[in-house]
Design a protein around this motif. Structure first.
Motif, PDB file in Angstrom:
ATOM      1  N   LEU A  47      37.999  25.673  23.475  1.00 52.15           N
ATOM      2  CA  LEU A  47      39.268  26.383  23.596  1.00 52.15           C
ATOM      3  C   LEU A  47      39.045  27.874  23.774  1.00 52.15           C
ATOM      4  O   LEU A  47      39.768  28.545  24.504  1.00 52.15           O
ATOM      5  CB  LEU A  47      40.124  26.137  22.349  1.00 52.15           C
ATOM      6  N   VAL A  48      38.028  28.410  23.095  1.00 52.71           N
ATOM      7  CA  VAL A  48      37.774  29.844  23.169  1.00 52.71           C
ATOM      8  C   VAL A  48      37.181  30.225  24.517  1.00 52.71           C
ATOM      9  O   VAL A  48      37.553  31.227  25.114  1.00 52.71           O
ATOM     10  CB  VAL A  48      36.843  30.277  22.024  1.00 52.71           C
ATOM     11  N   THR A  49      36.233  29.407  25.025  1.00 54.09           N
ATOM     12  CA  THR A  49      35.483  29.831  26.213  1.00 54.09           C
ATOM     13  C   THR A  49      36.089  29.346  27.521  1.00 54.09           C
ATOM     14  O   THR A  49      35.992  30.023  28.533  1.00 54.09           O
ATOM     15  CB  THR A  49      34.031  29.328  26.135  1.00 54.09           C
TER      16      THR A  49
ATOM     17  N   THR B 218      33.419  17.581  15.752  1.00 60.77           N
ATOM     18  CA  THR B 218      34.386  17.426  16.838  1.00 60.77           C
ATOM     19  C   THR B 218      35.347  18.602  16.860  1.00 60.77           C
ATOM     20  O   THR B 218      35.598  19.197  17.910  1.00 60.77           O
ATOM     21  CB  THR B 218      35.176  16.123  16.654  1.00 60.77           C
ATOM     22  N   LEU B 219      35.840  18.988  15.688  1.00 62.07           N
ATOM     23  CA  LEU B 219      36.792  20.095  15.634  1.00 62.07           C
ATOM     24  C   LEU B 219      36.121  21.395  16.058  1.00 62.07           C
ATOM     25  O   LEU B 219      36.698  22.190  16.807  1.00 62.07           O
ATOM     26  CB  LEU B 219      37.369  20.219  14.219  1.00 62.07           C
ATOM     27  N   LEU B 220      34.877  21.608  15.614  1.00 57.79           N
ATOM     28  CA  LEU B 220      34.153  22.829  15.995  1.00 57.79           C
ATOM     29  C   LEU B 220      33.965  22.896  17.501  1.00 57.79           C
ATOM     30  O   LEU B 220      34.189  23.931  18.135  1.00 57.79           O
ATOM     31  CB  LEU B 220      32.786  22.862  15.308  1.00 57.79           C
TER      32      LEU B 220
ATOM     33  N   ALA C 293      35.683  21.406  19.793  1.00 55.90           N
ATOM     34  CA  ALA C 293      36.971  21.596  20.446  1.00 55.90           C
ATOM     35  C   ALA C 293      37.378  23.065  20.387  1.00 55.90           C
ATOM     36  O   ALA C 293      37.848  23.645  21.376  1.00 55.90           O
ATOM     37  CB  ALA C 293      38.034  20.727  19.774  1.00 55.90           C
ATOM     38  N   TRP C 294      37.128  23.679  19.246  1.00 49.79           N
ATOM     39  CA  TRP C 294      37.468  25.105  19.085  1.00 49.79           C
ATOM     40  C   TRP C 294      36.649  25.952  20.062  1.00 49.79           C
ATOM     41  O   TRP C 294      37.161  26.824  20.741  1.00 49.79           O
ATOM     42  CB  TRP C 294      37.205  25.511  17.633  1.00 49.79           C
ATOM     43  N   ALA C 295      35.335  25.660  20.151  1.00 47.57           N
ATOM     44  CA  ALA C 295      34.464  26.422  21.048  1.00 47.57           C
ATOM     45  C   ALA C 295      34.946  26.290  22.492  1.00 47.57           C
ATOM     46  O   ALA C 295      34.978  27.271  23.242  1.00 47.57           O
ATOM     47  CB  ALA C 295      33.022  25.935  20.924  1.00 47.57           C
TER      48      ALA C 295
END
Ligand SMILES: Nc1ncnc2c1ncn2[C@@H]1O[C@H](COP(=O)(O)OP(=O)(O)OP(=O)(O)O)[C@@H](O)[C@H]1O
Ligand SMILES: [Mg+2]
Lengths: 259, 372
Positions: free
Chosen positions: B53-55, B45-47, B49-51
């Motif tokens: 946020l970046v794209t 889930t965190l990964l 969410a991070w992806a």
């Protein structure tokens, strides 16, 4: 009507015989499953067939409406000898009702539709007339309130009674039952047997494969015991149960009556 | 002496009835059970969410905030940092209707409306009757008139002028309507007791399945004319349509066969015992059950048939994808092909996704009140 054949028939087979097996043999591949079956079923009479598993009981009664094809001998149903002619077979089948062990109702049709399907499409009976008959029969098997349900919503005993009603819709001259209660829980067996007893009392010709010996004693005119593809013994129930001739019959009866 | 002590035991109690324990509800409980229910899922889930946020910010600024929505001047797009959606507005007529005469595009709009409208109506079980079938037949007649013209004062438009979304839809509807009966007959034939019919059907199915659709289409468009006399030269659209029908029919036949095989032997026997003829049995007992079982698989193939219509551009017919490619040959706008193709992407997705939902809905509808 067919003079060439009539001379070879024994005299009694004219009017009051509905089904006759003469020297019938059948093989599944190399396996000789029916060996020289000879049997006469009179109109209005009730035959109960029993015997150990794998003895060929189902195969024999399924030969009567040609769900199985015999290779040697003659089977005559209501005056018609069974042969490869598709038209004749369909006609014979319409005079023979069949009730299966696992009901085989049509799951995509309602109870009423299960009953009216064949009369409407095969006999061209008007839909409302067929529906009226269907309700009469459902009344007779005591489940008129289930008419609009689908088979999957009924109990096993109810399904089997629908199946009996469905077979009766075509006004068959003979009814075949292949272990009609052996897929049922004990409390449902009685409700199906009750319907069958009533049917027998109403004079229907019946050939019943079953191990319900109480039922057999009550209705059977003739008990037929099969083993290993042969008819070992055929006698009226009082003699069959009290005084069986063959040791194999005795053994079978002792096994089946102990519980 | 008595028997030895048994190990088994049971305790006699009397427990009053009570409602089931209350389950945790609310957003926190939902998040916890769906995204953070164990360590692996929490990391994932965190990964994710991070992806995102970046794209996501980059995409949004390209697609929305910096985009040019409407202009007829491609130079405006060139100076902008974002997407040039204006290309769609500028080129949509060619993309949607291909080479069909500009003033007659309203006929294409009608064709699209008829197909979509009738499809939606067909989605409701209460409309299922022979009338619906008749409606489709009438609709196909109307569509042909609209596309061909030449009557009722409509300008004549030959099939060489057809293109865009109407062509895609016509090919698709034709493929399914023509292919399903073929599939059913092939599947039944493959199970036939008559060796001639059986081997013919197997041959048809295996040969058609053994080659790519492109080959079938090339055969239909290039080789077929070589073998038949010139006066018999059948229209290219019809040839492509026949090729697609056969291709779809062969694949769908195997799906239908799977359904036929799933029907228990007892159903055939019960129908036989009632004295039904082969066709009565097939039509009333076997096919309704078999087709119900295969609806999801069949829908999968129908969706594929929709996407397969794009192959007709290989033999020079301009379906909606082919028409878009042509529209983008304009050197002023060619830079903005990605935006135009994204529009086509969304278009195809809408069609395919609705078909997928449609099949789910039909399945659900048919399952009501029955458990088999
Ligand atoms: N379609 C078939 N192909 C090959 N062998 C079969 C087939 N049907 C039945 N048999 C075999 O024929 C024999 C007789 O089968 P049948 O079903 O008639 O027995 P049954 O007396 O009805 O037994 P049960 O009481 O178990 O129903 C069995 O040995 C069975 O394995
Ligand atoms: Mg049996």
């Amino acid at each position: 009507m067919d003079d060439k054949n009539s001379e070879s028939r024994p005299p009694e087979s004219a009017a009051n015989v509905i089904v006759e097996f003469r020297h019938v043999h059948k093989w599944f591949g190399d396996f000789h499953v029916l060996r020289d079956i000879n049997m006469v079923v009179g109109r209005g009479e009730k035959i109960v067939v029993c015997g150990p598993s794998g003895s060929g009981k189902s195969t024999m009664i399924r030969c009567i409406n040609r769900l199985e094809v015999h290779q040697e001998g003659t089977i005559i149903v209501d005056g018609t000898a069974l042969a490869d002619d598709t038209r004749k077979i369909e006609e014979v089948r319409r005079g023979v009702g069949m009730v299966f062990q696992d009901f085989n109702l049509f799951p995509h049709l309602t109870v009423v539709e299960n009953l009216t399907m064949a009369p409407v499409y095969v006999h061209g009976i008007p839909e409302d007339e067929a529906e009226r008959q269907a309700f009469e029969l459902l009344e007779r098997v005591k489940i008129p309130e289930q008419a609009w349900k689908y088979p999957g919503q009924l109990s096993g005993g109810q399904q089997q009674r629908v199946a009996i009603a469905r077979a009766l819709m075509l006004k068959p001259k003979v009814m075949l039952f292949d272990e009609p209660t052996s897929a049922l829980d004990p409390e449902m067996i009685t409700e199906v047997l009750d319907v069958m007893v009533e049917l027998a009392e109403a004079g229907m010709t019946m050939i019943v494969v079953t191990h319900e010996m109480g039922f057999a004693r009550k209705v059977a005119d003739l008990m037929v015991f099969m083993d290993d593809g042969e008819i070992i013994e055929a006698a009226p129930p009082d003699i069959f149960f009290e005084n069986p001739k063959s040791d194999r019959t005795k053994l079978f009866l002792s096994q089946i009556l102990t519980h | 002496m008595g028997r030895p002590q048994t190990v088994s035991s049971a305790i006699v109690v009397s427990a009053p009835r009570r409602p089931p324990p209350v389950r945790e509800t609310g957003i926190v409980a939902w998040l916890r059970s769906n995204f953070f229910n164990n360590i692996h899922n929490s990391v994932l889930t965190l990964l994710a969410a991070w992806a995102l946020l970046v794209t996501l910010p980059g995409f949004i600024s390209w697609a929305v905030t910096e985009a040019v929505w409407l202009t007829d001047d491609p130079k405006v797009c060139r100076t902008a940092a974002g997407a040039c959606w204006a290309v769609i507005a500028e080129k949509h007529r060619v993309m949607l209707f291909g080479t069909f005469p500009y003033d007659e595009h309203w006929r294409g709009v009608l064709v699209i409306a008829i197909v979509i409208g009738l499809s939606v109506v067909s989605g409701f079980k209460r409309f299922w009757s022979y009338w619906l079938f008749a409606a489709w037949l009438v609709a196909m007649g109307v569509i042909l008139v609209l596309q061909l013209g030449g009557v009722f004062g409509l300008r004549e438009t030959g099939t060489h002028e057809w293109g865009g979304l109407p062509l895609t839809l016509i090919m698709f509807v034709g493929t399914v309507v023509g292919g399903l009966p073929i599939a059913i007959f092939l599947a039944l034939g493959r199970r036939s007791n008559l060796p001639v019919i059986k081997s013919l059907c197997i041959g048809m199915i295996e040969i058609t399945r053994g080659v790519p659709l492109i080959t079938v289409l090339f055969m239909a468009s290039l080789m077929f004319p070589l073998f038949v006399p010139e006066e018999l030269n059948i229209d290219k659209v019809i040839r492509a349509q026949i090729g697609m029908i056969l291709f779809f029919g062969a694949y769908a036949a195997e799906i239908v066969r799977g359904g036929l095989q799933a029907i228990p032997r007892g159903q055939y026997e019960a129908a036989d015992a009632a004295g039904l003829t082969y066709w009565e049995k097939t039509r009333k007992i076997i096919l309704p059950q078999a087709l119900r079982i295969v609806i999801p698989a069949l829908m999968n193939d129908i969706i594929r048939a929709f996407k397969n219509t794009t192959f007709v551009s290989i033999i020079g017919l301009f379906d909606v994808l082919g028409a878009t490619a042509t529209a983008l040959e304009d050197p002023l706008w060619v830079l903005y092909a990605p935006e135009a193709y994204m529009f086509i992407f969304v278009l195809y997705f809408c069609f395919c996704f609705s078909m997928s939902k449609y099949s789910e809905h039909v399945e659900h509808d048919l399952a009501k009140g029955r458990n088999f």
